[in-house]
Design a protein around this motif. Structure first.
Motif, PDB file in Angstrom:
ATOM      1  N   GLY A  67      -5.747  -0.403  -6.695  1.00  0.00           N
ATOM      2  CA  GLY A  67      -4.571   0.453  -6.811  1.00  0.00           C
ATOM      3  C   GLY A  67      -4.100   0.539  -8.247  1.00  0.00           C
ATOM      4  N   ASN A  68      -2.947   1.147  -8.421  1.00  0.00           N
ATOM      5  CA  ASN A  68      -2.363   1.333  -9.753  1.00  0.00           C
ATOM      6  C   ASN A  68      -1.488   0.124 -10.090  1.00  0.00           C
ATOM      7  OD1 ASN A  68      -1.180   2.156 -12.103  1.00  0.00           O
ATOM      8  ND2 ASN A  68      -0.049   3.874 -11.215  1.00  0.00           N
ATOM      9  N   PRO A  69      -1.914  -0.729 -11.010  1.00  0.00           N
ATOM     10  CA  PRO A  69      -1.129  -1.927 -11.318  1.00  0.00           C
ATOM     11  C   PRO A  69       0.053  -1.654 -12.245  1.00  0.00           C
ATOM     12  CG  PRO A  69      -3.093  -1.888 -12.671  1.00  0.00           C
ATOM     13  CD  PRO A  69      -3.169  -0.675 -11.792  1.00  0.00           C
ATOM     14  N   GLN A  70       0.104  -0.469 -12.846  1.00  0.00           N
ATOM     15  CA  GLN A  70       1.112  -0.190 -13.857  1.00  0.00           C
ATOM     16  C   GLN A  70       2.520  -0.009 -13.282  1.00  0.00           C
ATOM     17  OE1 GLN A  70       0.283  -0.379 -17.014  1.00  0.00           O
ATOM     18  NE2 GLN A  70      -1.899  -0.617 -16.580  1.00  0.00           N
ATOM     19  N   VAL A  71       2.614   0.175 -11.967  1.00  0.00           N
ATOM     20  CA  VAL A  71       3.926   0.493 -11.387  1.00  0.00           C
ATOM     21  C   VAL A  71       4.767  -0.745 -11.111  1.00  0.00           C
ATOM     22  CG1 VAL A  71       3.100   2.631 -10.371  1.00  0.00           C
ATOM     23  CG2 VAL A  71       2.953   0.518  -9.038  1.00  0.00           C
ATOM     24  N   ALA A  72       4.177  -1.951 -11.194  1.00  0.00           N
ATOM     25  CA  ALA A  72       4.944  -3.153 -10.872  1.00  0.00           C
ATOM     26  C   ALA A  72       4.339  -4.368 -11.562  1.00  0.00           C
ATOM     27  CB  ALA A  72       4.979  -3.380  -9.357  1.00  0.00           C
ATOM     28  N   GLU A  73       5.215  -5.251 -12.041  1.00  0.00           N
ATOM     29  CA  GLU A  73       4.756  -6.464 -12.718  1.00  0.00           C
ATOM     30  C   GLU A  73       3.954  -7.355 -11.782  1.00  0.00           C
ATOM     31  OE1 GLU A  73       6.630 -10.292 -15.178  1.00  0.00           O
ATOM     32  OE2 GLU A  73       7.916  -8.615 -14.553  1.00  0.00           O
TER      33      GLU A  73
ATOM     34  N   TRP B  72       8.184  -0.351  -1.827  1.00  0.00           N
ATOM     35  CA  TRP B  72       7.101  -0.574  -0.858  1.00  0.00           C
ATOM     36  C   TRP B  72       5.907   0.268  -1.312  1.00  0.00           C
ATOM     37  CZ3 TRP B  72       8.381   4.231  -0.812  1.00  0.00           C
ATOM     38  CH2 TRP B  72       7.661   5.160  -0.075  1.00  0.00           C
ATOM     39  N   SER B  73       4.837   0.247  -0.551  1.00  0.00           N
ATOM     40  CA  SER B  73       3.673   1.061  -0.902  1.00  0.00           C
ATOM     41  C   SER B  73       3.146   1.784   0.332  1.00  0.00           C
ATOM     42  CB  SER B  73       2.564   0.179  -1.484  1.00  0.00           C
ATOM     43  OG  SER B  73       1.370   0.916  -1.656  1.00  0.00           O
ATOM     44  N   VAL B  74       2.800   3.054   0.158  1.00  0.00           N
ATOM     45  CA  VAL B  74       2.242   3.830   1.270  1.00  0.00           C
ATOM     46  C   VAL B  74       0.881   3.293   1.699  1.00  0.00           C
ATOM     47  CG1 VAL B  74       3.414   5.921   0.484  1.00  0.00           C
ATOM     48  CG2 VAL B  74       1.060   5.517  -0.207  1.00  0.00           C
ATOM     49  N   SER B  75       0.287   2.436   0.873  1.00  0.00           N
ATOM     50  CA  SER B  75      -1.053   1.919   1.188  1.00  0.00           C
ATOM     51  C   SER B  75      -1.063   0.995   2.394  1.00  0.00           C
ATOM     52  CB  SER B  75      -1.612   1.163  -0.025  1.00  0.00           C
ATOM     53  OG  SER B  75      -0.830   0.007  -0.296  1.00  0.00           O
ATOM     54  N   GLU B  76       0.099   0.533   2.826  1.00  0.00           N
ATOM     55  CA  GLU B  76       0.150  -0.441   3.918  1.00  0.00           C
ATOM     56  C   GLU B  76      -0.578   0.049   5.164  1.00  0.00           C
ATOM     57  OE1 GLU B  76       3.472  -3.161   6.274  1.00  0.00           O
ATOM     58  OE2 GLU B  76       4.093  -1.404   5.125  1.00  0.00           O
ATOM     59  N   LYS B  77      -0.337   1.288   5.558  1.00  0.00           N
ATOM     60  CA  LYS B  77      -0.952   1.797   6.794  1.00  0.00           C
ATOM     61  C   LYS B  77      -2.461   1.945   6.647  1.00  0.00           C
ATOM     62  CE  LYS B  77       0.571   6.516   5.620  1.00  0.00           C
ATOM     63  NZ  LYS B  77       1.416   6.095   4.483  1.00  0.00           N
TER      64      LYS B  77
ATOM     65  N   ARG C 160     -13.684  -8.569   4.421  1.00  0.00           N
ATOM     66  CA  ARG C 160     -13.037  -9.256   5.542  1.00  0.00           C
ATOM     67  C   ARG C 160     -11.518  -9.318   5.373  1.00  0.00           C
ATOM     68  NH1 ARG C 160     -16.845 -14.601   6.493  1.00  0.00           N
ATOM     69  NH2 ARG C 160     -18.835 -13.498   6.821  1.00  0.00           N
ATOM     70  N   TYR C 161     -11.084  -9.299   4.124  1.00  0.00           N
ATOM     71  CA  TYR C 161      -9.655  -9.439   3.855  1.00  0.00           C
ATOM     72  C   TYR C 161      -9.192  -8.315   2.944  1.00  0.00           C
ATOM     73  CZ  TYR C 161     -11.127 -14.078   5.332  1.00  0.00           C
ATOM     74  OH  TYR C 161     -11.691 -15.108   6.024  1.00  0.00           O
ATOM     75  N   LYS C 162      -8.029  -7.769   3.230  1.00  0.00           N
ATOM     76  CA  LYS C 162      -7.427  -6.737   2.387  1.00  0.00           C
ATOM     77  C   LYS C 162      -6.053  -7.230   1.932  1.00  0.00           C
ATOM     78  CE  LYS C 162      -8.801  -3.035   1.839  1.00  0.00           C
ATOM     79  NZ  LYS C 162      -8.882  -1.824   2.654  1.00  0.00           N
ATOM     80  N   ILE C 163      -5.714  -6.985   0.697  1.00  0.00           N
ATOM     81  CA  ILE C 163      -4.428  -7.419   0.138  1.00  0.00           C
ATOM     82  C   ILE C 163      -3.453  -6.249   0.137  1.00  0.00           C
ATOM     83  CG2 ILE C 163      -3.259  -8.298  -1.924  1.00  0.00           C
ATOM     84  CD1 ILE C 163      -5.936  -9.607  -2.707  1.00  0.00           C
ATOM     85  N   TYR C 164      -2.264  -6.499   0.662  1.00  0.00           N
ATOM     86  CA  TYR C 164      -1.185  -5.514   0.537  1.00  0.00           C
ATOM     87  C   TYR C 164      -0.150  -6.063  -0.431  1.00  0.00           C
ATOM     88  CZ  TYR C 164       3.125  -3.016   1.277  1.00  0.00           C
ATOM     89  OH  TYR C 164       4.287  -2.317   1.054  1.00  0.00           O
ATOM     90  N   ILE C 165       0.198  -5.271  -1.429  1.00  0.00           N
ATOM     91  CA  ILE C 165       1.233  -5.663  -2.380  1.00  0.00           C
ATOM     92  C   ILE C 165       2.081  -4.451  -2.698  1.00  0.00           C
ATOM     93  CG2 ILE C 165      -0.290  -5.271  -4.378  1.00  0.00           C
ATOM     94  CD1 ILE C 165       1.141  -7.657  -5.724  1.00  0.00           C
ATOM     95  N   GLU C 166       3.399  -4.665  -2.792  1.00  0.00           N
ATOM     96  CA  GLU C 166       4.294  -3.552  -3.032  1.00  0.00           C
ATOM     97  C   GLU C 166       4.049  -2.935  -4.405  1.00  0.00           C
ATOM     98  OE1 GLU C 166       5.314  -6.681  -2.553  1.00  0.00           O
ATOM     99  OE2 GLU C 166       6.778  -6.816  -0.926  1.00  0.00           O
ATOM    100  N   GLY C 167       4.481  -1.683  -4.534  1.00  0.00           N
ATOM    101  CA  GLY C 167       4.474  -1.026  -5.831  1.00  0.00           C
ATOM    102  C   GLY C 167       5.837  -1.207  -6.475  1.00  0.00           C
ATOM    103  N   SER C 168       6.426  -0.144  -6.985  1.00  0.00           N
ATOM    104  CA  SER C 168       7.771  -0.259  -7.540  1.00  0.00           C
ATOM    105  C   SER C 168       8.773  -0.572  -6.437  1.00  0.00           C
ATOM    106  CB  SER C 168       8.163   1.036  -8.253  1.00  0.00           C
ATOM    107  OG  SER C 168       8.115   2.129  -7.353  1.00  0.00           O
TER     108      SER C 168
END
Length: 320
Positions: free
Chosen positions: A139-145, A200-205, A190-198
């Motif tokens: 994903g885009n790492p620039q949107v959140a520390e 939440w993130s639409v990627s969750e679904k 086998r594993y996927k990481i969900y991490i918020e952006g600025s």
């Protein structure tokens, strides 16, 4: 009360007798407003005559802004009803499904119904035991520390944390035809990481749809939850059409559209009324049941925090 929400709202939408009327205040980032409105129009097409009258102010920015602390006490004003894509425990913004369910043009992410079919096919290609035994994120790492911190977990010459983390350059990807961003082809870990952006993130679904074990922070701050109820006072409110509003319908939006916007609209357009009723929502929590739910949630969080601390102690002992 409704009009006080226009301080940050992008638009006001009134549904009256099954017809939609739009008053625009400010253009949103990218096409968030376009596809949010499109989704509401498809709801009206799917359930003609069944959508109740509605007067909604909508803010397409990520972070919730209606602070609960500003509306506490016996003499506090009523909070303005402001819809947006996420909320948290400290705010009163009303949560609504995000625009990308009907397509995210700027990242070439298709409407949910079509994309879900592709994700299901992607899931069938590789069984879970045959998938790569790593935790994957792209994903885009620039949107959140916190995303920049996540990149440090990638494999290096000194460490392999069993994580495969990749930065996505959307500008470069758009120039190359989105060949490296197919979501259906990412269901191979086998594993996927969900991490918020600025927020939440639409990627969750999309991550959850991959049928991989999803790794996420258990006490994530911004919540992306669907609204499950409304106050009785809203049911008695009869909205009126704002003087500067224009009527909105699927044809007036889709016909003049161009490119991917037009394609995604036609891909997600409801072609006729549904022959079944909308899903029934569960009743609201009784106070005791809600308290039990919150207690279970708090217990689960504290249990995971204990495991985390135990792991840190073990690592510290090994280093010393």
């Amino acid at each position: 009360m409704v009009e006080r929400a226009n301080k940050t709202a992008n638009f006001r939408l009134v549904v009256l007798d099954g017809r939609a009327y739009l008053e625009t205040y400010e253009k949103s980032f990218q096409t968030r407003d376009v596809f949010t409105l499109w989704g509401i129009l498809q709801l009206l097409r799917r359930y003609p005559g069944k959508v109740p009258d509605l007067d909604m102010m909508f803010d397409c920015v990520d972070w919730p802004v209606i602070k609960a602390s500003d509306y506490q006490g016996p003499h506090a004003p009523k909070p303005p009803p402001l819809f947006r894509y996420c909320g948290d425990d400290q705010t009163l913004d009303i949560v609504f499904p995000d625009w990308s369910y009907w397509g995210w043009v700027e990242t070439n992410i298709k409407p949910w119904e079509k994309l879900l079919a592709e994700l299901n096919e992607g899931n069938k290609r590789v069984g879970w035991m045959d998938r790569e035994p790593y935790a994957y994120w792209k994903g885009n790492p620039q949107v959140a520390e916190k995303r920049m911190e996540l990149l440090k977990c990638n494999v290096s010459e000194k460490h392999d944390w069993n994580a495969r983390v990749y930065a996505q350059d959307w500008v470069k990807e758009s120039q190359q035809g989105y060949k490296q961003s197919s979501l259906a082809s990412q269901c191979i870990h086998r594993y996927k990481i969900y991490i918020e952006g600025s927020a939440w993130s639409v990627s969750e679904k999309y991550i959850l749809a991959c049928d991989s074990v999803t790794l996420m922070k258990i006490n994530a701050d911004p919540l992306n939850l669907l609204l499950i109820g409304a106050m009785d006072t809203r049911a008695r409110y009869k909205p009126t059409i704002p003087p500067n509003a224009v009527e909105l319908c699927s044809e007036t939006m889709a016909c003049p559209a161009e490119g991917l916007v037009k394609k995604f609209m036609f891909d997600s357009m409801v072609m006729g009324p549904s022959d079944v009723n909308p899903c029934s929502m569960p009743p609201a929590f009784e106070p005791f049941a809600l308290e039990q739910y919150l207690d279970r949630k708090l217990y689960s969080i504290k249990q995971v925090e204990k495991w985390e601390q135990k792991y840190r102690d073990v690592v510290q002992d090994q280093r010393s």
